[in-house]
Write a protein that holds these residues in place. Sequence first.
Motif, PDB file in Angstrom:
ATOM      1  N   CYS A  23       0.870  -1.180   0.000  1.00  0.00           N
ATOM      2  CA  CYS A  23       0.000   0.000   0.000  1.00  0.00           C
ATOM      3  C   CYS A  23       0.906   1.229   0.000  1.00  0.00           C
ATOM      4  CB  CYS A  23      -0.900   0.001   1.231  1.00  0.00           C
ATOM      5  SG  CYS A  23      -1.634   1.617   1.563  1.00  0.00           S
ATOM      6  N   VAL A  24       0.737   2.067  -1.036  1.00  0.00           N
ATOM      7  CA  VAL A  24       1.644   3.219  -1.180  1.00  0.00           C
ATOM      8  C   VAL A  24       1.006   4.508  -0.645  1.00  0.00           C
ATOM      9  CG1 VAL A  24       2.976   2.298  -3.103  1.00  0.00           C
ATOM     10  CG2 VAL A  24       0.839   3.515  -3.563  1.00  0.00           C
ATOM     11  N   ARG A  25      -0.134   4.359   0.003  1.00  0.00           N
ATOM     12  CA  ARG A  25      -0.879   5.500   0.555  1.00  0.00           C
ATOM     13  C   ARG A  25      -1.169   6.582  -0.502  1.00  0.00           C
ATOM     14  NH1 ARG A  25       2.075   5.831   6.298  1.00  0.00           N
ATOM     15  NH2 ARG A  25       3.545   4.476   5.236  1.00  0.00           N
ATOM     16  N   CYS A  26      -1.612   6.089  -1.660  1.00  0.00           N
ATOM     17  CA  CYS A  26      -1.944   7.007  -2.757  1.00  0.00           C
ATOM     18  C   CYS A  26      -3.358   7.570  -2.581  1.00  0.00           C
ATOM     19  CB  CYS A  26      -1.858   6.267  -4.093  1.00  0.00           C
ATOM     20  SG  CYS A  26      -3.065   4.922  -4.227  1.00  0.00           S
ATOM     21  N   LYS A  27      -4.167   6.935  -1.718  1.00  0.00           N
ATOM     22  CA  LYS A  27      -5.552   7.340  -1.419  1.00  0.00           C
ATOM     23  C   LYS A  27      -6.523   7.080  -2.588  1.00  0.00           C
ATOM     24  CE  LYS A  27      -3.772   8.784   2.400  1.00  0.00           C
ATOM     25  NZ  LYS A  27      -3.096  10.000   2.697  1.00  0.00           N
ATOM     26  N   GLY A  28      -6.154   6.169  -3.455  1.00  0.00           N
ATOM     27  CA  GLY A  28      -7.092   5.769  -4.503  1.00  0.00           C
ATOM     28  C   GLY A  28      -8.331   5.108  -3.905  1.00  0.00           C
ATOM     29  N   CYS A  29      -8.172   4.614  -2.673  1.00  0.00           N
ATOM     30  CA  CYS A  29      -9.294   3.976  -1.984  1.00  0.00           C
ATOM     31  C   CYS A  29     -10.212   5.015  -1.338  1.00  0.00           C
ATOM     32  CB  CYS A  29      -8.764   3.023  -0.919  1.00  0.00           C
ATOM     33  SG  CYS A  29      -7.528   3.789   0.135  1.00  0.00           S
ATOM     34  N   CYS A  97      -8.649   0.851  -5.175  1.00  0.00           N
ATOM     35  CA  CYS A  97      -7.233   0.494  -5.187  1.00  0.00           C
ATOM     36  C   CYS A  97      -6.874  -0.272  -6.458  1.00  0.00           C
ATOM     37  CB  CYS A  97      -6.929  -0.358  -3.952  1.00  0.00           C
ATOM     38  SG  CYS A  97      -5.189  -0.763  -3.781  1.00  0.00           S
ATOM     39  N   LEU A 101      -3.473  -0.779  -8.659  1.00  0.00           N
ATOM     40  CA  LEU A 101      -2.625  -1.838  -8.110  1.00  0.00           C
ATOM     41  C   LEU A 101      -3.443  -3.097  -7.895  1.00  0.00           C
ATOM     42  CD1 LEU A 101      -0.954   0.366  -5.371  1.00  0.00           C
ATOM     43  CD2 LEU A 101       0.204  -0.529  -7.366  1.00  0.00           C
ATOM     44  N   ILE A 105      -7.247  -5.614  -0.955  1.00  0.00           N
ATOM     45  CA  ILE A 105      -7.563  -4.800   0.216  1.00  0.00           C
ATOM     46  C   ILE A 105      -8.758  -5.373   0.977  1.00  0.00           C
ATOM     47  CG2 ILE A 105      -8.141  -2.458   1.005  1.00  0.00           C
ATOM     48  CD1 ILE A 105      -5.347  -2.894  -0.401  1.00  0.00           C
TER      49      ILE A 105
HETATM   50  S1  SF4 Z   1      -5.582   2.849  -2.998  1.00  0.00           S
HETATM   51 FE1  SF4 Z   1      -4.526   0.986  -2.300  1.00  0.00          FE
HETATM   52  S2  SF4 Z   1      -2.342   1.547  -2.348  1.00  0.00           S
HETATM   53 FE2  SF4 Z   1      -3.483   3.480  -2.416  1.00  0.00          FE
HETATM   54  S3  SF4 Z   1      -3.700   4.092  -0.238  1.00  0.00           S
HETATM   55 FE3  SF4 Z   1      -5.526   2.906  -0.742  1.00  0.00          FE
HETATM   56  S4  SF4 Z   1      -5.072   0.797  -0.126  1.00  0.00           S
HETATM   57 FE4  SF4 Z   1      -3.114   1.918  -0.250  1.00  0.00          FE
END
Ligand code: SF4
Length: 430
Positions: A23-29, A97, A101, A105
């Motif tokens: 998880c790159v903490r991109c906040k796509g979620c 996510c 990627l 999740i």
């Molecule tokens: S979209 Fe996926 S990779 Fe990006 S912050 Fe959320 S859980 Fe992490």
Amino acid sequence: MPEEYVKFDLTDMKNFEYDMKRCVRCKGCKWVDHIYMPGATYSTRCPSEKRYLFDSFSAWGRLRLALSLLNGRIEFNDRFVEAIYKCQLCGACDAGCKRNLDLEIGSALESLRIKCVADGFGPMPEHKAIAEKIEKEHNVFGGPADNRDKWAKGIQTDDKAEFVYFVGCYGSYKMQGIPKATANILKATGQSFKIMGSDEYCCGYPLYSTGQIEKAKKAAQHNIDTIAKSGAKTVITACAECYKTLKVDYPKMFNKSTSDMGYQVIHLVEFVADQMEKGTIKFKNNIDMRVTYHDACNLARMSEPWVYWEGKRKLYGITEPTAPRRKGTHGVYHQPRNILKAIPGIDYVDMIRIRENAWCCGAGGGVAEAFPEFAQWSAEERLEEVDEVGAAALITACPRCKDNFSKAINASGDNIKVMDIAEMINEAIK
Ligand code: SF4
Ligand code: SF4
């Protein structure tokens, strides 16, 4: 990263360690797909993150907590457990996510709940109370098991039918209008069906989604055996939660694939859409109303078939054989919309967040039971979206969604009408 052997087995969180680490903490979620985003107002997809505004109440935060737990850096405590359960398991993060990627999740979050229960810290007391009712009377309300088919009094069923109608607890005990409408629709198309009566147990969603996997497996095995004994090859349901549980969670619990279950599951809207194509269903009555449709998470992004996988994970996360991914793009989306658009008089309008991007009604994952205020807050957020597009009625294909929206409407005094799609179809054909 050295090569490792992993499985889509949710009872061992280690199987999802890679997903937690990557998880790159991109906040796509967190965000709705940008191409669907009309502005800031309806731009987020995670009810928990929006309501509580802390990382530990988001998917990425929970993944970090799970990883720390796995590596022995933290232990369960009350606040951690609360963060785990203040989440609808709506799957919005998983679909968000997977736009970028291939990370699992949703499965990681479910696996964390299973570990929380296995270690003696979960579920919440309200979830335990429901588990006791299911154990005793096989339904979430604790009503007498023998009353399960009371709604069907006077309705003709056929023990030799190839279709078994799985009614669910809400239809059987609380919202009998939905199974009655469903039975009328099946009858109108000439489709014979049987029901399981008191041999139908709660599908097990309230157990599985709260991490009580051993109890869920018991309910699942009973229903699987009863379906097999009935000889039916098709299970039809009008409940999104039952649909996803029978189609996705049962195979998941037993490390199988949906295609191995020996039955296929269809939702009423899939059946009706098919009948429309065959010309065996006619919408006769005019319903003059501007309506919108709410994608129930369990019929939408969470409903794709489960494919069990085990194999190697190699450098850069490459899997061998290639791991199948459920991205939420093949949910049941067009059927309910096509049905509503075909009913004379209906002026159909979509909301802003639809399909994979839909905002959860708020009830799922045990939230309605343990955190009703959060469930209502989530429903109210959705109702604002209904107002935004000027719809007079909100149509759902899940009794749980209808129940939660109805409670929010009663509390707020909003004059939006909420209806199940089975009731709407029945109005149009009778
Ligand atoms: S979209 Fe996926 S990779 Fe990006 S912050 Fe959320 S859980 Fe992490
Ligand atoms: S499952 Fe839903 S509520 Fe839970 S973290 Fe993901 S998007 Fe948020």
